[in-house]
Structure formats: C-alpha cells, structure tokens
Scaffold this motif. Structure first.
Motif, short mmCIF file in Angstrom:
data_model
loop_
_atom_site.label_atom_id
_atom_site.label_comp_id
_atom_site.label_asym_id
_atom_site.label_seq_id
_atom_site.Cartn_x
_atom_site.Cartn_y
_atom_site.Cartn_z
N ASP A 260 -0.36 -13.19 -23.89
CA ASP A 260 0.21 -11.96 -23.00
C ASP A 260 0.17 -12.51 -21.41
OD1 ASP A 260 0.25 -10.30 -25.14
OD2 ASP A 260 -1.63 -9.25 -24.99
N LEU A 261 -0.82 -13.27 -21.22
CA LEU A 261 -0.76 -13.90 -19.74
C LEU A 261 0.35 -14.80 -19.50
CD1 LEU A 261 -4.70 -14.46 -19.43
CD2 LEU A 261 -3.49 -12.71 -18.51
N THR A 262 0.70 -15.36 -20.50
CA THR A 262 1.72 -16.42 -20.42
C THR A 262 3.32 -15.45 -20.07
OG1 THR A 262 0.85 -18.14 -21.48
CG2 THR A 262 3.22 -18.27 -21.39
N GLU A 263 3.30 -14.61 -21.12
CA GLU A 263 4.60 -13.62 -21.06
C GLU A 263 4.55 -13.02 -19.59
OE1 GLU A 263 6.75 -10.14 -23.49
OE2 GLU A 263 4.57 -10.56 -23.94
N ASP A 264 3.67 -12.67 -19.26
CA ASP A 264 3.58 -12.08 -17.74
C ASP A 264 3.89 -13.02 -16.73
OD1 ASP A 264 2.77 -9.53 -16.21
OD2 ASP A 264 1.22 -10.89 -15.47
N ALA A 265 3.46 -14.10 -16.74
CA ALA A 265 3.85 -15.14 -15.69
C ALA A 265 5.12 -15.41 -15.98
CB ALA A 265 2.89 -16.33 -15.72
N LEU A 266 5.87 -15.71 -16.91
CA LEU A 266 7.21 -15.94 -17.16
C LEU A 266 8.19 -14.89 -16.55
CD1 LEU A 266 5.90 -18.51 -18.53
CD2 LEU A 266 7.60 -18.19 -20.13
N LEU A 267 7.63 -13.63 -17.09
CA LEU A 267 8.43 -12.56 -16.79
C LEU A 267 8.42 -12.33 -15.20
CD1 LEU A 267 7.71 -9.98 -19.81
CD2 LEU A 267 10.03 -11.03 -18.91
N GLY A 268 7.35 -12.55 -14.48
CA GLY A 268 7.12 -12.61 -13.14
C GLY A 268 7.89 -13.66 -12.49
N GLU A 269 8.26 -14.57 -13.03
CA GLU A 269 9.17 -15.46 -12.41
C GLU A 269 10.35 -15.23 -12.50
OE1 GLU A 269 10.18 -18.70 -10.00
OE2 GLU A 269 8.02 -17.97 -10.62
N LEU B 167 14.78 -13.62 -18.84
CA LEU B 167 14.54 -14.03 -20.05
C LEU B 167 14.67 -13.33 -21.49
CD1 LEU B 167 12.15 -16.25 -21.08
CD2 LEU B 167 10.28 -14.54 -20.65
N THR B 168 15.14 -13.82 -22.34
CA THR B 168 15.86 -12.87 -23.51
C THR B 168 14.96 -13.06 -24.50
OG1 THR B 168 16.99 -14.89 -24.32
CG2 THR B 168 18.10 -13.57 -22.87
N ASP B 169 15.29 -12.26 -25.72
CA ASP B 169 14.62 -11.94 -26.89
C ASP B 169 15.55 -12.27 -28.01
OD1 ASP B 169 12.45 -11.76 -28.50
OD2 ASP B 169 12.40 -9.60 -28.56
N PRO B 170 15.31 -13.32 -28.64
CA PRO B 170 14.69 -14.43 -28.48
C PRO B 170 14.72 -15.33 -27.45
CG PRO B 170 16.26 -14.92 -30.47
CD PRO B 170 16.40 -13.57 -29.94
N PRO B 171 13.61 -16.03 -26.87
CA PRO B 171 13.80 -16.64 -25.66
C PRO B 171 14.83 -17.91 -25.72
CG PRO B 171 11.48 -16.49 -26.36
CD PRO B 171 12.26 -16.10 -27.29
N GLN B 172 15.34 -18.44 -24.59
CA GLN B 172 16.40 -19.52 -24.45
C GLN B 172 15.63 -20.55 -24.87
OE1 GLN B 172 15.77 -17.14 -22.26
NE2 GLN B 172 17.59 -16.63 -20.96
#
Length: 126
Positions: free
Chosen positions: A27-36, A41-46
C-alpha cells in the motif's frame, strides 16, 4: 492494482513476512508510485514498474526509519535529509518515469495546458 505478490517480496528479502507487513509495504509503495506518476500507471503495471515497486517495498521493510549511516563508537546516527514517509530515490524515480513513458531528465519541459497534451499510449506485446 497488484504491483507485486507477497511471495515475490518474501523471496527478495529472504525472510518470513506477515501478511500485514506485505500489505502495508504494498500500500505504501503503491501510494508513492501513484504520487509520482499518477494516472499514467496502468493496471496491470507497465514493464519495469515491478522492479521499482519491489525496491521501494524492500526498503520500507528493511529501513523504515530512513537511517542513512550509523557509527558504533560515539553513537552517531544519520538519517535521510528531512525525508519522512516513503520517498523514491532519484534512480527509482527515473526508472519509474521511463517505464510509464514520461520524460525523466531536465532535457524536456512541457508547458502546454493539460487539455492540449497528446495522450501517450504504451505498446505492450500480447
């Protein structure tokens, strides 16, 4: 969005982790990546995003306080410069931006309004 599985994180760190630890790191990683990179960022990720996500998640679990250096004699400890929470390193930021098709250096500057920007599509083999 699944950036990595708990099994992949456990394998990388080579130690047992609880499901709660894996969920928190994800969750923390996803939040940091989305914040950047936001909605890029797609689902599934690139391709390439998983590598960055696992690097960030492993750092969250191995060094949650952001300790940069430590010295036993004299008890000197140094922490990351005013960084609190999960912060991407320059290398992680560069890799992530490249993976989602964003400019990663100071060589490009986009000053066009958001409604004028050409949408970027990432080619993905099936």
């Amino acid at each position: 969005m699944l950036l990595f599985s708990p099994a992949e994180l456990r394998t990388l760190l080579k130690r047992p982790l609880t499901d709660d630890e894996c969920d928190l790191a994800h969750d923390l990683t996803e939040d940091a990546l989305l914040g950047e990179v936001g909605s890029r960022l797609t689902d599934p990720p690139q391709r390439g995003v998983k590598t960055v996500a696992l690097m960030v998640a492993s750092r969250i679990l191995t060094n949650p306080g952001g300790l940069r250096s430590e010295q036993a004699g004299g008890m000197l400890q140094s922490y990351a410069d005013s960084e609190t929470g999960v912060v991407l390193s320059d290398d992680e930021r560069r890799r992530l931006r490249r993976a989602v098709g964003m400019a990663s250096g100071a060589g490009m500057l986009d000053i066009a309004p958001a409604d004028v920007c050409v949408p970027v599509s990432i080619w993905r083999p099936l």
